[in-house]
Design a protein around this motif. Structure first.
Motif, PDB file in Angstrom:
ATOM      1  N   TYR A   1      10.221 -33.507  -2.182  1.00  0.00           N
ATOM      2  CA  TYR A   1      11.022 -33.776  -0.992  1.00  0.00           C
ATOM      3  C   TYR A   1      10.399 -34.893  -0.174  1.00  0.00           C
ATOM      4  N   ASN A   2      11.169 -35.419   0.724  1.00  0.00           N
ATOM      5  CA  ASN A   2      10.694 -36.462   1.621  1.00  0.00           C
ATOM      6  C   ASN A   2       9.671 -35.880   2.585  1.00  0.00           C
TER       7      ASN A   2
ATOM      8  N   ARG B   1      15.985 -33.474  -0.299  1.00  0.00           N
ATOM      9  CA  ARG B   1      14.551 -33.723  -0.203  1.00  0.00           C
ATOM     10  C   ARG B   1      14.005 -33.542   1.209  1.00  0.00           C
TER      11      ARG B   1
END
Length: 536
Positions: free
Chosen positions: A7-8, A456
């Motif tokens: 994920y971000n 994300r």
């Protein structure tokens, strides 16, 4: 695989909690800290989960109690284990028995909906199989808070007051006086910041700790529950309690975006989240904030829910197997019903073949997804005199239709709303997640997983994102901060969008993910309640 691949890491990074040695995420800071203290004493994630769960019966009685049920998913030594500690209906109850009493619909309160409590058995089963510390030691924090008291937190105080005000109006019979003696001893709910304690609750927890819950099911406490039931012509008996044992089960799961999402098999409703993900996995979602994304999510969950409400009950009573409901062929048929506009869902024909949630993790790689509840806040409104045991009302979910899979029968487990979730990738754990809140739970699981894997978002951002809840037909509730342009676009597709201005029933979640390369833990907690991540 690093966190960045999942994920971000920059979305809401300031609010995400990172740690190396251990983590406990739940809806009450005192309970989270109790679990962390157990980790620091040398306990593992299972010990911490038990301590946290027992504490939550004290510090969040508006959502759970000793007289409720529990489920758990435990990752340890490379394997995921499932525990179903939901209790069955009393052996003596039946549709005919209720009709003889003039009861045509199972009530929310009183003895009729009371089922065997499973939570104490869950604590013991987890401790005996996977715990490191003694059972007595992990229950000590809960006993301490019950005996000496703790100050009421804001969200807790809000729900406690609402329950007390409501119960004053509807629980007027003599059998309910013990609830008021325990939870509103001065005629009202405790105020925010006021210290509340319950020596009866403490004494019960001590006896459970000293007897490994034998007293609860086959001893002094069981006798007290039995006597209380008999006094008011209840169906629950000490024989029902004595016959009960929790069940170790094999979790069920579906592949989604290169990961596997796991749930407890029926009688829990976790299969609904899996069915919905199965319907959605054929599509790519370019953006979270577009009407196409929300429309497909809503249509998928309503189709899955409609099937779940028809077919899900105790597994041996289901006319359709879980694997058939999760089959790709059935998903393909149901997916054809998702078009450009909202539909009124109907069940398909598969091929034949108030809750608290907590997540824990330790430095050894153990991780626990745990949930327990009394249902509908304080449950049945009954408290066993002098014990602090608020009895659940799970029987309310049974059907009085003799042809329904989830029909009321003696000794049967009903369709159950509480569900823990777990995420893996290959043979590695990603971690536990959950969103509590009645029929919101599979919908919350769906939204949290898609926020994580499709969009994300980090754990905290995945939980903070505005939520929606499908209610029935085309009716969908959304939070006040839900994007207005999306709400209007959904309305144009036929969805009946209503904004829940009072906060609404959108659940409360927790997440802990583990980076498989570094072992670093990343946790998020619920901003809609008094949530906390305790870590070190």
């Amino acid at each position: 695989m690093s966190f960045d691949a999942l994920y971000n890491p920059y979305s809401s990074q300031r609010m995400t909690t990172f740690a190396k040695n251990g983590m406990v995420a739940t809806s009450q800071p005192l309970a989270a800290q109790a679990g962390l203290d157990i980790l620091k004493k040398g306990g593992n994630a299972v010990d911490a989960a038990i301590a946290t769960a027992a504490c939550l019966t004290v510090v969040e009685p508006t959502s759970n109690g000793i007289g409720g049920d529990a489920f758990a998913l435990v990752w340890t030594k490379g394997k995921l284990h499932g525990l179903n500690a939901s209790g069955p209906s009393p052996q003596s109850i039946s549709i005919d028995a209720l009709k003889e009493k003039g009861i045509d619909e199972i009530p929310k309160h009183g003895w009729t909906p009371v089922t065997v409590p499973g939570a104490p058995s869950a604590w013991v089963a987890l401790s005996e199989r996977f715990g490191k510390l003694s059972f007595k030691e992990v229950l000590e924090p809960a006993i301490e808070y019950a005996a000496n008291g703790y100050p009421i937190s804001p969200t807790l105080g809000k729900f406690w007051k609402a329950a007390a005000d409501h119960f004053k109006k509807v629980l007027t019979d003599d059998e309910f006086k013990h609830w008021f003696d325990t939870f509103a001893p001065e005629g009202k709910a405790p105020e925010v910041g006021e210290v509340w304690r319950s020596e009866g609750h403490a004494a019960t927890l001590r006896e459970i700790a000293e007897t490994n819950a034998e007293s609860f099911y086959r001893g002094k406490i069981a006798d007290e529950i039995d006597a209380f039931s008999k006094k008011y012509d209840g169906f629950l008996s000490k024989e029902d309690l004595a016959a009960y044992q929790p069940e170790w089960v094999d979790p069920i799961g579906v592949e989604y975006r290169g990961h596997k999402v796991w749930e407890i098999p029926p009688n829990g409703q976790g299969i609904i989240a899996l069915m919905a993900l199965n319907l959605l996995k054929d599509s790519e979602y370019m953006s979270k904030e577009e009407v196409y994304t929300y429309h497909k999510q809503i249509e998928a969950i309503k189709l899955a829910f409609t099937d779940g409400l028809k077919y899900v009950t105790e597994s041996k009573s289901m006319t359709t197997r879980a694997e058939d409901l999760l089959s790709d062929s059935y998903a393909e048929e149901r997916r054809k019903l998702i078009g450009e506009n909202a539909i009124d869902p109907t069940p398909g024909t598969p091929p034949k073949g108030g809750t608290v949630y907590l997540a824990t993790a330790d430095s050894e790689g153990n991780m626990v997804s745990f949930i327990q509840s009394n249902y509908m806040g304080f449950g049945s409104g009954l408290v066993v005199p002098g014990t602090g045991i608020a009895l659940q009302n799970r029987g309310h979910n049974f059907s009085m239709d003799p042809d329904h899979d989830n029909r009321l029968e003696g000794g049967k487990k009903t369709y159950h709303t509480i569900i823990p979730g777990f995420l893996t990738k290959g043979d590695q754990p990603v971690g536990p997640f959950g969103v509590m809140g009645g029929f919101m739970q599979p919908q919350g699981h769906l939204q949290v997983i898609m926020n994580t894997l499709d969009f994300r978002l980090n754990p905290q951002a995945a939980l903070d994102a505005p939520r929606w809840q499908w209610m029935e037909g085309r009716k969908v509730l959304v939070e006040p901060n839900f994007p207005n342009h999306i709400a209007q676009a959904l309305a144009r597709k036929g969805h009946q969008i209503q904004v829940a201005l009072d906060g609404g029933p959108f659940g409360r979640g927790q997440i802990i993910w583990r980076d498989p390369e570094t072992g670093v833990l990343s946790g998020g907690t619920e901003s809609r309640t008094d949530g906390s991540v305790a870590a070190w």
